[in-house]
Design a protein around this motif. Sequence first.
Motif, PDB file in Angstrom:
ATOM      1  N   GLU A 195       0.831  -1.210   0.000  1.00 43.64           N
ATOM      2  CA  GLU A 195       0.000   0.000   0.000  1.00 43.64           C
ATOM      3  C   GLU A 195       0.863   1.257   0.000  1.00 43.64           C
ATOM      4  OE1 GLU A 195      -3.383   0.228  -0.307  1.00 43.64           O
ATOM      5  OE2 GLU A 195      -3.093  -1.888  -0.783  1.00 43.64           O
ATOM      6  N   ALA A 196       2.005   1.198   0.679  1.00 42.24           N
ATOM      7  CA  ALA A 196       2.916   2.341   0.682  1.00 42.24           C
ATOM      8  C   ALA A 196       3.433   2.623  -0.725  1.00 42.24           C
ATOM      9  CB  ALA A 196       4.074   2.084   1.642  1.00 42.24           C
ATOM     10  N   LEU A 197       3.742   1.570  -1.466  1.00 46.69           N
ATOM     11  CA  LEU A 197       4.212   1.745  -2.835  1.00 46.69           C
ATOM     12  C   LEU A 197       3.097   2.271  -3.735  1.00 46.69           C
ATOM     13  CD1 LEU A 197       6.348  -1.511  -3.272  1.00 46.69           C
ATOM     14  CD2 LEU A 197       7.161   0.805  -2.804  1.00 46.69           C
ATOM     15  N   ARG A 198       1.905   1.723  -3.581  1.00 41.75           N
ATOM     16  CA  ARG A 198       0.785   2.146  -4.431  1.00 41.75           C
ATOM     17  C   ARG A 198       0.440   3.626  -4.197  1.00 41.75           C
ATOM     18  NH1 ARG A 198      -1.489  -3.122  -2.904  1.00 41.75           N
ATOM     19  NH2 ARG A 198      -1.226  -4.550  -4.672  1.00 41.75           N
ATOM     20  N   ALA A 199       0.671   4.101  -2.976  1.00 44.91           N
ATOM     21  CA  ALA A 199       0.372   5.505  -2.676  1.00 44.91           C
ATOM     22  C   ALA A 199       1.209   6.445  -3.532  1.00 44.91           C
ATOM     23  CB  ALA A 199       0.607   5.786  -1.194  1.00 44.91           C
ATOM     24  N   SER A 200       2.381   5.982  -3.968  1.00 47.70           N
ATOM     25  CA  SER A 200       3.231   6.789  -4.852  1.00 47.70           C
ATOM     26  C   SER A 200       3.162   6.326  -6.294  1.00 47.70           C
ATOM     27  CB  SER A 200       4.686   6.736  -4.360  1.00 47.70           C
ATOM     28  OG  SER A 200       4.828   7.449  -3.159  1.00 47.70           O
ATOM     29  N   GLY A 201       2.170   5.495  -6.613  1.00 52.94           N
ATOM     30  CA  GLY A 201       1.964   5.080  -7.994  1.00 52.94           C
ATOM     31  C   GLY A 201       2.881   3.973  -8.460  1.00 52.94           C
ATOM     32  N   MET A 202       3.468   3.207  -7.536  1.00 51.08           N
ATOM     33  CA  MET A 202       4.377   2.122  -7.906  1.00 51.08           C
ATOM     34  C   MET A 202       3.733   0.773  -7.601  1.00 51.08           C
ATOM     35  SD  MET A 202       8.135   3.506  -6.674  1.00 51.08           S
ATOM     36  CE  MET A 202       7.599   3.912  -5.013  1.00 51.08           C
ATOM     37  N   HIS A 203       3.967  -0.195  -8.497  1.00 46.95           N
ATOM     38  CA  HIS A 203       3.502  -1.555  -8.251  1.00 46.95           C
ATOM     39  C   HIS A 203       4.450  -2.285  -7.300  1.00 46.95           C
ATOM     40  CE1 HIS A 203       0.460  -1.197 -11.363  1.00 46.95           C
ATOM     41  NE2 HIS A 203       1.381  -0.725 -12.183  1.00 46.95           N
ATOM     42  N   GLY A 204       5.740  -2.053  -7.497  1.00 47.85           N
ATOM     43  CA  GLY A 204       6.752  -2.701  -6.679  1.00 47.85           C
ATOM     44  C   GLY A 204       7.875  -1.728  -6.387  1.00 47.85           C
ATOM     45  N   LEU A 205       8.712  -2.094  -5.431  1.00 46.55           N
ATOM     46  CA  LEU A 205       9.835  -1.245  -5.088  1.00 46.55           C
ATOM     47  C   LEU A 205      10.870  -1.303  -6.202  1.00 46.55           C
ATOM     48  CD1 LEU A 205      11.214   0.592  -3.073  1.00 46.55           C
ATOM     49  CD2 LEU A 205      12.211  -1.424  -2.010  1.00 46.55           C
ATOM     50  N   ASP A 206      11.124  -0.171  -6.786  1.00 45.30           N
ATOM     51  CA  ASP A 206      12.054  -0.060  -7.907  1.00 45.30           C
ATOM     52  C   ASP A 206      13.003   1.082  -7.594  1.00 45.30           C
ATOM     53  OD1 ASP A 206      13.390   0.202 -10.267  1.00 45.30           O
ATOM     54  OD2 ASP A 206      11.629   0.510 -11.520  1.00 45.30           O
ATOM     55  N   THR A 207      14.158   0.767  -6.991  1.00 47.14           N
ATOM     56  CA  THR A 207      15.088   1.808  -6.551  1.00 47.14           C
ATOM     57  C   THR A 207      15.675   2.588  -7.722  1.00 47.14           C
ATOM     58  OG1 THR A 207      16.877   0.166  -6.509  1.00 47.14           O
ATOM     59  CG2 THR A 207      15.691   0.570  -4.451  1.00 47.14           C
ATOM     60  N   GLY A 208      15.643   2.020  -8.914  1.00 46.80           N
ATOM     61  CA  GLY A 208      16.168   2.738 -10.068  1.00 46.80           C
ATOM     62  C   GLY A 208      15.166   3.660 -10.719  1.00 46.80           C
ATOM     63  N   ASN A 209      13.920   3.610 -10.251  1.00 46.36           N
ATOM     64  CA  ASN A 209      12.880   4.428 -10.887  1.00 46.36           C
ATOM     65  C   ASN A 209      11.867   4.875  -9.838  1.00 46.36           C
ATOM     66  OD1 ASN A 209      11.540   5.664 -13.034  1.00 46.36           O
ATOM     67  ND2 ASN A 209      10.348   3.839 -13.533  1.00 46.36           N
ATOM     68  N   LEU A 210      12.389   5.441  -8.731  1.00 40.11           N
ATOM     69  CA  LEU A 210      11.521   5.878  -7.651  1.00 40.11           C
ATOM     70  C   LEU A 210      10.686   7.081  -8.081  1.00 40.11           C
ATOM     71  CD1 LEU A 210      13.872   5.605  -4.549  1.00 40.11           C
ATOM     72  CD2 LEU A 210      11.968   4.107  -5.139  1.00 40.11           C
ATOM     73  N   ARG A 211       9.454   7.117  -7.577  1.00 36.35           N
ATOM     74  CA  ARG A 211       8.566   8.228  -7.896  1.00 36.35           C
ATOM     75  C   ARG A 211       8.188   8.944  -6.604  1.00 36.35           C
ATOM     76  NH1 ARG A 211       4.404   4.518 -11.465  1.00 36.35           N
ATOM     77  NH2 ARG A 211       5.919   3.755 -12.987  1.00 36.35           N
ATOM     78  N   LEU A 212       8.488  10.214  -6.535  1.00 38.33           N
ATOM     79  CA  LEU A 212       8.163  11.002  -5.357  1.00 38.33           C
ATOM     80  C   LEU A 212       7.036  11.957  -5.705  1.00 38.33           C
ATOM     81  CD1 LEU A 212      11.774  11.746  -4.060  1.00 38.33           C
ATOM     82  CD2 LEU A 212      10.286   9.811  -3.534  1.00 38.33           C
ATOM     83  N   GLY A 213       5.885  11.393  -6.026  1.00 38.55           N
ATOM     84  CA  GLY A 213       4.746  12.201  -6.438  1.00 38.55           C
ATOM     85  C   GLY A 213       3.933  12.693  -5.263  1.00 38.55           C
ATOM     86  N   GLY A 214       2.671  13.064  -5.559  1.00 41.21           N
ATOM     87  CA  GLY A 214       1.800  13.617  -4.539  1.00 41.21           C
ATOM     88  C   GLY A 214       1.482  12.661  -3.412  1.00 41.21           C
ATOM     89  N   GLY A 215       1.628  11.350  -3.670  1.00 41.58           N
ATOM     90  CA  GLY A 215       1.324  10.382  -2.630  1.00 41.58           C
ATOM     91  C   GLY A 215       2.502  10.046  -1.739  1.00 41.58           C
ATOM     92  N   PHE A 216       3.630  10.745  -1.934  1.00 49.15           N
ATOM     93  CA  PHE A 216       4.828  10.397  -1.155  1.00 49.15           C
ATOM     94  C   PHE A 216       4.629  10.563   0.352  1.00 49.15           C
ATOM     95  CE2 PHE A 216       9.004  11.501   0.692  1.00 49.15           C
ATOM     96  CZ  PHE A 216       9.613  10.281   0.508  1.00 49.15           C
ATOM     97  N   PRO A 217       3.956  11.619   0.850  1.00 51.79           N
ATOM     98  CA  PRO A 217       3.743  11.712   2.303  1.00 51.79           C
ATOM     99  C   PRO A 217       3.024  10.492   2.872  1.00 51.79           C
ATOM    100  CG  PRO A 217       3.268  13.810   1.268  1.00 51.79           C
ATOM    101  CD  PRO A 217       3.470  12.823   0.155  1.00 51.79           C
ATOM    102  N   VAL A 218       2.043   9.962   2.132  1.00 53.36           N
ATOM    103  CA  VAL A 218       1.342   8.757   2.588  1.00 53.36           C
ATOM    104  C   VAL A 218       2.305   7.571   2.594  1.00 53.36           C
ATOM    105  CG1 VAL A 218      -0.558   7.168   2.118  1.00 53.36           C
ATOM    106  CG2 VAL A 218      -0.847   9.627   1.726  1.00 53.36           C
ATOM    107  N   THR A 219       3.124   7.472   1.541  1.00 58.44           N
ATOM    108  CA  THR A 219       4.116   6.399   1.472  1.00 58.44           C
ATOM    109  C   THR A 219       5.058   6.456   2.664  1.00 58.44           C
ATOM    110  OG1 THR A 219       4.063   6.338  -0.944  1.00 58.44           O
ATOM    111  CG2 THR A 219       6.029   5.463   0.119  1.00 58.44           C
TER     112      THR A 219
END
Length: 640
Positions: free
Chosen positions: A62-86
């Motif tokens: 759920e933490a990953l989905r909050a930032s729009g990610m399916h899985g943890l991908d350290t090479g392609n991290l997304r710090l979007g609007g859902g990052f505080p929730v993540t």
Amino acid sequence: MTHGSPAARPSPRRVRSHYGRLLREGWRLVRAGGARLAGLVLLSQLVILLVALPLIGWLFREALRASGMHGLDTGNLRLGGGFPVTLALLVVIVVLAFWLISLQFTALVVLLRWPGLDPRAFLAQLRRVARKLVRPGSASLLVYLFLLLPLTGFGFTSTVTRGIAIPPFISGELAKSPASSIALTLVLIALALLNVRLSLTVPVFVLTDGGRASRSSWRLTRGLGASVPLVLAILTVLAAAGALAGVLFGVAIAPTALADAIAPDAAPIVAAYSLGAVQVAGFLLSGFATAMVAAILIARVREAAELLPAGVTLRETSAAEHPAGERAAGERAAGRTALDRPAGASAAPRRSRRPIAIVALGAVIMAAGFGTAGIGTMQRLSGTPDTLVLAHRGFSDGGVENTIGGLEAAAAAGAELVEMDVMQTQDGGFIAMHDPELSRLAGRQAAVKDLTLAELTAITVRDGAGHEDTIPAFADYVRRAAELEMPLLIEIKLGGADTEDHVARLVAELESLDALETNIYHSLDAASVAELKRLRPDLTVGYTMPFAGGDVPDTAADFIVVEQWTATRAMQDDAWNAGLGFMAWTVNDDAGIREHLRRDTDGIITDHPDLALSTREQIDEESGLADALLDTITRFVTVV
């Protein structure tokens, strides 16, 4: 001087005496725990496996989905609007894991210290410690539980922290340089020594009123007279547990070996239930080993109580909290426990055998459940692996990595593909090279991005095994691979001199060599993977992940290459379900090679292709499930 006081130069006799006393006292505490201790071990394992770990996994996804990610991908991290929730959910995960581990260890220490507590008093002790955990003083405990314990393995162990370690791809790279290898060794030694000094942190935290658990542990382990017997006693327990584990594994294999001989069709079922039984037995053996370690630590805290800092005092329980009879209550009022009773004195009333029966029934039910769940696994293991063996940067036993000599050695060893690295030079050319700096292999303080193709290919490289070669131009490497009929897994590396069209240039160079379609590709750089698939959708391209978690990444690649540390069976299944291939890197240990061969991973990238190939041949020639069961037990059942 009391026996709790540290001696500057302890005599061997004093060390032996103290060592023996700790072992005897620890054993008495564990025996007093009895069936309640076994029940606590099994119950805590069930809660962790069936509740805690699934809950932590769900929160992580759920933490990953909050930032729009399916899985943890350290090479392609997304710090979007859902990052505080993540970030908030990740904090919740850390707090939850911290409380879970702390209360698990607390329950163990409380049961060992006061085995006669009634359930209400036992829970009251847990609540008392839970309140202490929210105080600022517990911060040092967090560092101890999530850093020192997992990295050094000395003291308490928990399923929750068992996977915490230095990833093999980091330790493996550090080991390739003498300087970094020495530095890593010194760091691990320092951590081990620090852990010995802080090994009493948990029992002090649980058994005392007041804070300063880490400082108290440091004080109680001061001097060789205090630390050496403690270390020897714990190492003795770990060695004994390892020996018992060997016996346990041998007993567990016997039924399957018999079924292989007389009833092969029944072997998968026999193996599955044998695996279930040994898992439960492993839980108990691991739990009792941890309990014995905890009891030794408790014994040290009790014997050295006078050395505790001012304001830190051992906590005692009242007689009303113990249902063990009037005699035991009188002994406690006099400052004695059942463990302090002189030899020959009459014991407290005999305990009921009902708890033993309940625990035994629970163990049988757990073993049956694990066994039923494992039937499918054992049936799959009856097949032979189709796993490809890829030589990592060539074969380091026969040549320097990413050189023509290493390539030729890999071909001679029988590798089915060679994984190699390509990097762009200052003048836009390409070389076969992994490191952006030349210090490790060439002993020069220079970077690839600052040198031309001609300058780089004139440089000699050496490895720790004494091999020597020159840095090859990428074109020369590819030509020699074609002559050897060796397909390549080409990794696109970024070295700092990369042009915006570096992928297109690489494609053009390979086309000029008539080698573009005869090889496959991968990269840690998500943009390079996407660009290569955009330019040539027909190529087989992989996305490399040094750390994976949650679900598979959102990628245009055809397969993923996951570092061994997180290349789990669940991640492999998720990749297959998503239509992706799955490879693991860098798999060098025998157990890891066997694991990936057993589960038929699409490919393993290894520094030891000769070992992987011989192991695969051995598995192909097996005629039963006994060896497969042994590998499975080794992988799933951790005793110490």
